[in-house]
Design a protein around this motif. Structure first.
Motif, PDB file in Angstrom:
ATOM      1  N   GLU A  28      80.391 -28.646 -33.516  1.00 31.65           N
ATOM      2  CA  GLU A  28      81.599 -29.117 -34.188  1.00 31.65           C
ATOM      3  C   GLU A  28      81.537 -30.641 -34.369  1.00 31.65           C
ATOM      4  O   GLU A  28      81.249 -31.373 -33.421  1.00 31.65           O
ATOM      5  CB  GLU A  28      82.811 -28.736 -33.323  1.00 31.65           C
TER       6      GLU A  28
ATOM      7  N   SER B 136      89.289 -27.542 -26.904  1.00 31.81           N
ATOM      8  CA  SER B 136      87.831 -27.471 -27.041  1.00 31.81           C
ATOM      9  C   SER B 136      87.255 -26.288 -26.262  1.00 31.81           C
ATOM     10  O   SER B 136      87.869 -25.806 -25.296  1.00 31.81           O
ATOM     11  CB  SER B 136      87.212 -28.776 -26.545  1.00 31.81           C
TER      12      SER B 136
ATOM     13  N   GLU C  47      97.610 -35.267 -24.407  1.00 31.76           N
ATOM     14  CA  GLU C  47      97.939 -36.667 -24.104  1.00 31.76           C
ATOM     15  C   GLU C  47      97.935 -37.510 -25.387  1.00 31.76           C
ATOM     16  O   GLU C  47      98.440 -38.633 -25.385  1.00 31.76           O
ATOM     17  CB  GLU C  47      96.967 -37.240 -23.062  1.00 31.76           C
TER      18      GLU C  47
HETATM   19  P1  NAD Z   1      90.739 -30.657 -25.307  1.00 34.38           P
HETATM   20  O1  NAD Z   1      90.047 -29.433 -24.806  1.00 34.38           O
HETATM   21  O2  NAD Z   1      90.144 -31.981 -24.993  1.00 34.38           O
HETATM   22  O3  NAD Z   1      92.235 -30.721 -24.735  1.00 34.38           O
HETATM   23  C1  NAD Z   1      93.160 -29.688 -24.983  1.00 34.38           C
HETATM   24  C2  NAD Z   1      94.238 -29.722 -23.924  1.00 34.38           C
HETATM   25  O4  NAD Z   1      93.680 -29.348 -22.663  1.00 34.38           O
HETATM   26  C3  NAD Z   1      94.896 -31.077 -23.722  1.00 34.38           C
HETATM   27  O5  NAD Z   1      96.270 -30.891 -23.555  1.00 34.38           O
HETATM   28  C4  NAD Z   1      94.235 -31.573 -22.436  1.00 34.38           C
HETATM   29  O6  NAD Z   1      95.027 -32.511 -21.715  1.00 34.38           O
HETATM   30  C5  NAD Z   1      94.081 -30.288 -21.665  1.00 34.38           C
HETATM   31  N1  NAD Z   1      93.029 -30.267 -20.628  1.00 34.38           N
HETATM   32  C6  NAD Z   1      91.875 -30.971 -20.587  1.00 34.38           C
HETATM   33  N2  NAD Z   1      91.144 -30.599 -19.524  1.00 34.38           N
HETATM   34  C7  NAD Z   1      91.851 -29.627 -18.881  1.00 34.38           C
HETATM   35  C8  NAD Z   1      91.602 -28.818 -17.736  1.00 34.38           C
HETATM   36  N3  NAD Z   1      90.481 -28.915 -17.027  1.00 34.38           N
HETATM   37  N4  NAD Z   1      92.538 -27.884 -17.388  1.00 34.38           N
HETATM   38  C9  NAD Z   1      93.665 -27.750 -18.096  1.00 34.38           C
HETATM   39  N5  NAD Z   1      93.946 -28.495 -19.192  1.00 34.38           N
HETATM   40  C10 NAD Z   1      93.041 -29.410 -19.591  1.00 34.38           C
HETATM   41  O7  NAD Z   1      90.894 -30.447 -26.874  1.00 34.38           O
HETATM   42  P2  NAD Z   1      91.547 -31.425 -27.969  1.00 34.38           P
HETATM   43  O8  NAD Z   1      90.642 -32.605 -28.170  1.00 34.38           O
HETATM   44  O9  NAD Z   1      92.962 -31.665 -27.652  1.00 34.38           O
HETATM   45  O10 NAD Z   1      91.516 -30.501 -29.278  1.00 34.38           O
HETATM   46  C11 NAD Z   1      90.421 -30.432 -30.144  1.00 34.38           C
HETATM   47  C12 NAD Z   1      89.768 -29.069 -30.063  1.00 34.38           C
HETATM   48  O11 NAD Z   1      90.750 -28.063 -30.273  1.00 34.38           O
HETATM   49  C13 NAD Z   1      88.731 -28.842 -31.130  1.00 34.38           C
HETATM   50  O12 NAD Z   1      87.606 -28.210 -30.567  1.00 34.38           O
HETATM   51  C14 NAD Z   1      89.430 -27.898 -32.106  1.00 34.38           C
HETATM   52  O13 NAD Z   1      88.546 -27.118 -32.883  1.00 34.38           O
HETATM   53  C15 NAD Z   1      90.258 -27.094 -31.187  1.00 34.38           C
HETATM   54  N6  NAD Z   1      91.381 -26.470 -31.912  1.00 34.38           N
HETATM   55  C16 NAD Z   1      91.359 -25.128 -32.111  1.00 34.38           C
HETATM   56  C17 NAD Z   1      92.371 -24.503 -32.819  1.00 34.38           C
HETATM   57  C18 NAD Z   1      92.358 -23.017 -33.074  1.00 34.38           C
HETATM   58  O14 NAD Z   1      93.367 -22.511 -33.521  1.00 34.38           O
HETATM   59  N7  NAD Z   1      91.281 -22.312 -32.822  1.00 34.38           N
HETATM   60  C19 NAD Z   1      93.421 -25.267 -33.324  1.00 34.38           C
HETATM   61  C20 NAD Z   1      93.430 -26.640 -33.105  1.00 34.38           C
HETATM   62  C21 NAD Z   1      92.393 -27.234 -32.381  1.00 34.38           C
END
Ligand code: NAD
Length: 457
Positions: A360, A208, A159
């Motif tokens: 983190e 996350s 989002e």
């Molecule tokens: P987030 O988990 O808040 O959201 C990620 C996605 O999941 C978003 O599109 C969100 O709308 C969706 N989402 C949220 N709740 C959901 C649910 N219950 N079911 C399905 N979809 C859902 O993460 P974020 O804030 O967007 O990203 C940051 C995190 O991503 C950090 O922890 C970072 O380390 C990690 N990250 C990891 C990598 C990697 O390659 N390992 C790369 C980039 C980011």
């Protein structure tokens, strides 16, 4: 009709209000993807390649517009947004060059009239739920190889990166990818959850750890292929024979680039006591030189914090560390708004009782801990539930290799950090995730190897 409001994290201003998906539209779009996938699979590989080449060309042509959109919706300094887009082009180049060979049919046995062959079928319909911090990288790691290998993709951008997701869809469609073969959904977590309820053949998630676990639980009864690219608490160790100034320059960049909002940002630094003070002096000088401010200004290095709630996480980590005896050298507080701002923050006298060294941070905040031996540094590097990346700084290659071989993380770095290569697999140990992207393995992962037993006559 639900809507999604998009705010600029640097100013707080509302920049767009989009019609969002709901459960019914997610179901309809996923069904349309299912219907469209067989024809895409049957499309000659040369045409699928041409679509991705045209997409890359239009990304190159629109780089300034795309960078400005990315910066306006997630606060990344615009120079770093341009870097990400150029990096995407490099990744596409790799995928295009490696893809045909790594999914070509392979005869593994051929004797006495009996042949054994491995072929690679596309998975089918792939759900990609993505993060905001590097949307072109983490999205492209999925949709480019998935499309090349004949899958349809239902893409749920974060989002906080939805306008970018819409640009990606527009450019893919203009490049010839059928609209139902690549679909971009609009919405937050509820739309992601609705996507998990659909009949899909693979779920590829970046985000996350908490959401990753929720997704694994949601899809478990249906046994679909699942990949989770999650967080990190990435350590680096600076040995006593390292150049403290060179290491400080590299690690300050690794900790603060993208405003510290990278899964592979350096999140913990261990420095040998022999050079600790010189390293800290050089590190603080480096951080003092980082320009914080308007992300649209081409010389800005530290931009806005994308998600407002993260400010509380950063404040709490700093407060907890200081209460337990850490020394705060700079930052440690929000900067005046509007928008979400946090000052670059450096702490020393830290240890693993502190949240700062365990969870983190995902912001421009770093702890530097003094150590007295390689063995102590190694034990501390491995004292984590994550395991994405880890680095060692020393001129002694054998020493670095010995240490890095014992670190439990998916990527290891000698005299570098915060680096991703399309040629190498990207994966994590422990709570950093399951599965991988990039490299030839990260192309094959969008296919199902099929075993052919062929007897002639
Ligand atoms: P987030 O988990 O808040 O959201 C990620 C996605 O999941 C978003 O599109 C969100 O709308 C969706 N989402 C949220 N709740 C959901 C649910 N219950 N079911 C399905 N979809 C859902 O993460 P974020 O804030 O967007 O990203 C940051 C995190 O991503 C950090 O922890 C970072 O380390 C990690 N990250 C990891 C990598 C990697 O390659 N390992 C790369 C980039 C980011």
């Amino acid at each position: 009709m639900p809507t999604l409001a998009i705010h600029n994290p640097a100013t707080g201003a509302l920049i767009a209000e989009l019609s969002a998906d709901d459960a019914a539209s997610v179901a309809a779009k996923t069904r349309a993807a299912r219907a469209a996938q067989p024809a895409w699979r049957a499309t000659p590989p040369s045409e699928r390649r041409a679509c991705i080449e045209r997409f890359a060309a239009s990304v190159g042509a629109e780089i300034e517009t795309l960078a400005a959109t990315l910066t306006s919706e997630m606060g990344k300094p615009v120079a770093q947004a341009r870097n990400e887009l150029k990096g995407l082009l490099g990744r596409i180049e790799f995928f295009l060059s490696a893809w045909p060979a790594c999914v070509a049919d392979e005869t593994v046995f051929d004797e006495g009239g009996m042949s054994e062959v491995i072929s690679h079928d596309p998975l089918g319909v792939v759900a990609n739920i993505s993060a905001w911090n590097y949307p072109y990288f983490v999205g492209g790691n999925v949709f480019v190889p998935a499309l090349l290998t004949g899958n349809a993709v239902v893409y749920k951008p974060s989002e906080h990166a939805t306008l970018t997701g819409q640009h990606i869809a527009r450019l893919l469609h203009a490049a010839g990818v059928p609209t139902d073969v690549f679909t971009c959904l609009v919405g937050a977590g509820a739309v992601g959850r609705a996507l998990l309820d659909q009949k899909v053949d693979g779920v590829f998630f970046t985000g996350s750890h908490a959401t990753g676990v929720a997704i694994a639980q949601a899809v478990a009864p249906r046994l679909v292929k699942l990949q989770l690219e999650l967080g990190g608490k990435d350590p680096s160790y600076v040995c006593d024979d390292a150049n403290p100034v060179t290491a400080a320059g590299s690690l300050a960049d690794g900790a603060m680039y993208n405003t510290g909002q990278s899964c592979c940002s350096v999140e913990r630094i261990y420095v040998h006591e022999a050079i600790h003070d010189a390293f800290v002096d050089a590190f603080l000088k480096e951080v003092a030189g980082f320009k914080v401010g308007d992300p649209m200004d081409g010389v800005t290095y530290i931009g806005a914090i994308t998600r407002a709630p993260q400010l509380e996480v950063l404040e709490a980590q700093v407060a907890d560390a200081v209460a337990r005896g850490a020394k705060l050298h700079c930052g440690g507080h929000r900067l005046p708004g509007p928008g979400n701002w946090f000052a670059p923050t450096v702490l020393t006298h830290v240890d693993h009782t502190m949240e700062l060294m365990r969870e983190e941070s995902f912001g421009p905040v770093i702890g530097i801990q003094k150590v007295s031996s390689d063995a102590q540094a190694l034990a501390l590097m491995n004292d984590t539930r994550y395991g994405l990346t880890a680095g060692v700084y020393t001129p002694d290659e054998a020493r670095a290799r010995t240490l890095l071989a014992q670190v439990n993380s998916g990527s290891v770095y000698w005299n570098c950090c915060d680096r991703v290569s399309p040629r190498l697999p990207w994966s994590g140990y422990g709570d950093s995730g399951v599965g991988l992207t990039l490299s030839t393995y990260g192309i094959q992962t969008f296919t199902r190897p099929k075993a052919w037993h062929l007897r002639r006559g």
